[in-house]
Write a protein that holds these residues in place. Structure first.
Motif, mmCIF file in Angstrom:
data_model
loop_
_atom_site.group_PDB
_atom_site.id
_atom_site.type_symbol
_atom_site.label_atom_id
_atom_site.label_comp_id
_atom_site.label_asym_id
_atom_site.label_seq_id
_atom_site.Cartn_x
_atom_site.Cartn_y
_atom_site.Cartn_z
ATOM 1 N N ILE A 452 0.851 -1.188 0.000
ATOM 2 C CA ILE A 452 0.000 0.000 0.000
ATOM 3 C C ILE A 452 0.888 1.241 0.000
ATOM 4 O O ILE A 452 1.866 1.318 0.749
ATOM 5 N N ALA A 475 -10.334 3.726 7.931
ATOM 6 C CA ALA A 475 -9.144 3.284 7.202
ATOM 7 C C ALA A 475 -9.105 1.769 7.070
ATOM 8 O O ALA A 475 -8.822 1.229 5.985
ATOM 9 N N LEU A 479 -9.261 -0.038 3.481
ATOM 10 C CA LEU A 479 -8.070 -0.775 3.060
ATOM 11 C C LEU A 479 -8.358 -2.265 2.911
ATOM 12 O O LEU A 479 -7.885 -2.901 1.955
ATOM 13 N N ILE A 494 -3.027 0.318 -4.537
ATOM 14 C CA ILE A 494 -3.812 0.895 -3.449
ATOM 15 C C ILE A 494 -3.000 2.014 -2.822
ATOM 16 O O ILE A 494 -1.806 1.835 -2.543
ATOM 17 N N SER A 495 -3.640 3.132 -2.566
ATOM 18 C CA SER A 495 -2.943 4.264 -1.939
ATOM 19 C C SER A 495 -3.839 4.861 -0.868
ATOM 20 O O SER A 495 -5.060 4.897 -1.000
ATOM 21 N N ILE A 496 -3.204 5.344 0.210
ATOM 22 C CA ILE A 496 -3.898 6.033 1.275
ATOM 23 C C ILE A 496 -3.191 7.356 1.505
ATOM 24 O O ILE A 496 -1.952 7.404 1.603
ATOM 25 N N GLU A 509 -7.996 9.838 2.546
ATOM 26 C CA GLU A 509 -8.457 9.403 1.226
ATOM 27 C C GLU A 509 -7.802 8.086 0.870
ATOM 28 O O GLU A 509 -6.590 7.932 0.989
ATOM 29 N N VAL A 510 -8.609 7.117 0.451
ATOM 30 C CA VAL A 510 -8.142 5.793 0.043
ATOM 31 C C VAL A 510 -8.576 5.591 -1.395
ATOM 32 O O VAL A 510 -9.776 5.723 -1.704
ATOM 33 N N CYS A 511 -7.607 5.270 -2.267
ATOM 34 C CA CYS A 511 -7.892 5.134 -3.700
ATOM 35 C C CYS A 511 -7.300 3.834 -4.223
ATOM 36 O O CYS A 511 -6.369 3.265 -3.641
ATOM 37 N N ASP A 512 -7.854 3.384 -5.355
ATOM 38 C CA ASP A 512 -7.274 2.273 -6.111
ATOM 39 C C ASP A 512 -7.539 2.529 -7.578
ATOM 40 O O ASP A 512 -8.360 3.372 -7.946
ATOM 41 N N CYS A 565 -12.041 6.431 -5.423
ATOM 42 C CA CYS A 565 -11.535 7.075 -4.210
ATOM 43 C C CYS A 565 -12.680 7.304 -3.221
ATOM 44 O O CYS A 565 -13.751 7.787 -3.599
#
Length: 582
Positions: A452, A475, A479, A494-496, A509-512, A565
């Motif tokens: 991540i 989160a 996630l 995956i990014s946070i 913010e959590v995106c993929d 997101c």
């Protein structure tokens, strides 16, 4: 004795009714042409009564009757035939006119109504010109002989006209209805007209024709005045309104009981206690009620003195039995049915309110359990990660594994303690705040080695704080959902991102870069439970509700292929949060 099937009975009761009426009127006319003591006239009158029994609208012709009732009918027919006279014929004509007149206003079809109006006209003319003059002295009725001749030979033409009127379809139930009030009114009107004509002849010395015309004029004038007084239409209500109020009102006690019922509905929430108090108050305030009983499911109760006539009213699961000193009249029965229905409506509302309260309690338990289930699932995921790392080590564990244990075990113990506290006191730690840098370091440790990307935008060392339980919950849900999504697509990134703005709090913010969420799920994703293949489908819903309770908003910021997101931010500060490049 077997009766014809339903279609045949329908034809007898509807299509043949007008011909039965024509037949009995024809036999009645033949009787009027004979002398009452004539044997032929008596036989014709028996045939007339037989047709009347088939036509009468009180009892359905195909119903069975007991032997005793049959004997009584036969006896009444024979007695009428033997004692047949002009007085009996006159009274019978008035009764028959009342029955036919009580049916005229119940038909909407034009030709059917015209048919019964002509039948009523025949009976009135036959009474006034054939039967009633025979009761007068011969010298007084002589001027009516031309009219009597006209009636003898002209009335059959009226019957012939009735036979050629077009037939229209009638409703089965409607053909059997008779208006009792109209029937009594027409009978009394004809009786007053006949007796008035006789009185004018005997007291005033007039002949029958003059007396009849004078009686018609007086009765018409009286009816005109009564009609105007009943409904004057000049700006004020008439006698009709007063009469309607009298029929539709049973006095001040009911109004007082209704006020007490409305007040009781505001004070009492328990359905059974409400019914018990309302019924007890009914026995105290309404003078007609001596007592009664009620039942709602397995709960039962009594009120007042259970004596007198009992009338039962049922509304849903509620049954109320009311005891009165005397049998209820139709008007009082209608009123008590309305009162019982009001009690039933209030009772049903309170039952629904209690069920809603129970459902709310169950929903709260379910939501708490679902939220804690997600916490436990995330803890289990962390433990599985440690177990997987321990299973790869065949000899002495390296320093990296020892360091991983030192980072993860305290965090797992802390989160397990928080979960236990949520179970013991839900919502008590919802607003606990933690330094943003410390929280960010903890989340990085928990998901280290998970592939991540962690990004910070803004001054994280400026002393900013975040609601730790809320950010942990959101989160971990986002996630874990992204990690489950990556199991189907190994290339998923995956990014946070933690965004911090001075004085405006922090946003997450959590995106993929995977596929977009289907539109069918987007509408209910954060507002209700959704279908899930590996969970309860309620994680994001619980996270969104927890965010609302803490002054934050969780929403789907972007949803397009290659960019999905979710963003968590304070409601009052979301507009002020902007990415800051470092």
């Amino acid at each position: 004795m077997k009766f014809p099937p339903a279609p045949a009975r329908f034809a007898i009761t509807l299509a043949g009714r007008r011909w039965l009426l024509l037949g009995l009127l024809a036999f009645l006319h033949l009787v009027l042409l004979q002398e009452p003591n004539n044997p032929l006239g008596q036989v014709l009158f028996v045939a007339h009564l037989g047709l009347f029994i088939l036509w009468q609208p009180f009892i359905r012709a195909e119903q069975r009757i007991s032997p005793l009732a049959l004997l009584l009918v036969i006896g009444a027919v024979l007695a009428s035939a033997i004692g047949l006279g002009w007085w009996l014929l006159g009274i019978w004509l008035m009764l028959l006119a009342g029955i036919v007149g009580g049916k005229v206003f119940l038909f909407e079809a034009r030709w059917t109504k015209m048919f019964y109006l002509l039948a009523l006209a025949y009976l009135v003319v036959a009474l006034l010109l054939l039967a009633l003059p025979q009761l007068m002295p011969a010298g007084l009725r002589s001027p009516t002989e031309p009219f009597a001749l006209l009636a003898r030979f002209g009335l059959p033409a009226l019957l012939l006209l009735m036979a050629f009127l077009p037939e229209e379809k009638e409703i089965e139930g409607q053909a059997e209805i008779i208006d009792f009030v109209y029937s009594v009114f027409i009978f009394l009107l004809l009786a007053v007209l006949a007796m008035g004509s006789v009185a004018l002849m005997l007291l005033g010395g007039h002949d029958y024709a003059d007396s009849l015309l004078m009686a018609l004029l007086v009765i018409g004038t009286v009816l005109l005045i009564l009609g105007w007084v009943w409904n004057p239409r000049i700006g004020f209500s008439g006698v009709g309104t007063v009469f309607s109020r009298y029929l539709l009102s049973i006095g001040l006690p009911v109004e007082r009981w209704l006020h007490a019922l409305a007040d009781l509905a505001q004070r009492q929430d328990d359905p059974e206690a409400f019914v018990a108090e309302a019924c007890a108050d009914m026995a105290r305030r309404l003078p007609w009620v001596t007592g009664g009983d009620w039942a709602s499911g397995t709960r039962r109760g009594e009120f007042g003195s259970r004596s007198g006539q009992r009338t039962e009213f049922r509304y849903g699961i509620l049954v109320i039995g009311i005891h009165t000193r005397h049998a209820l009249s139709p008007s009082l029965l209608w009123h008590f049915n309305l009162l019982a229905q009001l009690v039933g409506e209030f009772h049903a509302d309170k039952v629904r309110a209690r069920q809603l309260e129970r459902l709310t309690y169950v929903q709260a338990i379910h939501e708490t359990g679902a939220r804690l289930t997600h916490d436990v699932k995330n803890l289990l995921q962390s433990l599985r990660t440690l177990c997987a790392a321990a299973g790869d080590e065949r000899n002495e564990p390296p320093r990296e594994f020892i360091a991983l244990l030192r980072r993860q075990l305290p965090a797992i113990a802390q989160r397990l303690g928080q979960t236990l506290e949520k179970l013991q006191a839900p919502g008590r730690r919802a607003g606990e705040r933690l330094d943003a840098a410390s929280w960010w370091e903890g989340i990085r440790r928990r998901y280290a080695g998970s592939g991540i990307e962690f990004t910070v935008e803004g001054a994280i060392d400026a002393g900013a704080q975040v609601p730790a339980p809320l950010f942990d919950n959101v989160a971990e849900n986002l996630l874990e959902n992204a990690i489950d999504k990556r199991r189907l697509a190994a290339w998923l990134r995956i990014s946070i991102t933690l965004r911090v703005a001075a004085g405006n709090g922090a946003a997450l913010e959590v995106c993929d870069n995977g596929e977009a969420i289907p539109a069918a799920l987007v509408a209910d994703l954060l507002d209700a439970a959704v279908r899930s293949e590996n969970g309860l489908g309620i994680g994001l819903y619980q996270a969104a509700r927890l965010a609302e309770a803490n002054g934050h908003e969780l929403k789907l910021a972007e949803n397009r292929p290659g960019r999905v997101c979710f963003r968590l931010a304070p409601v009052q500060a979301e507009a002020g949060l902007r990415p800051i490049n470092r």
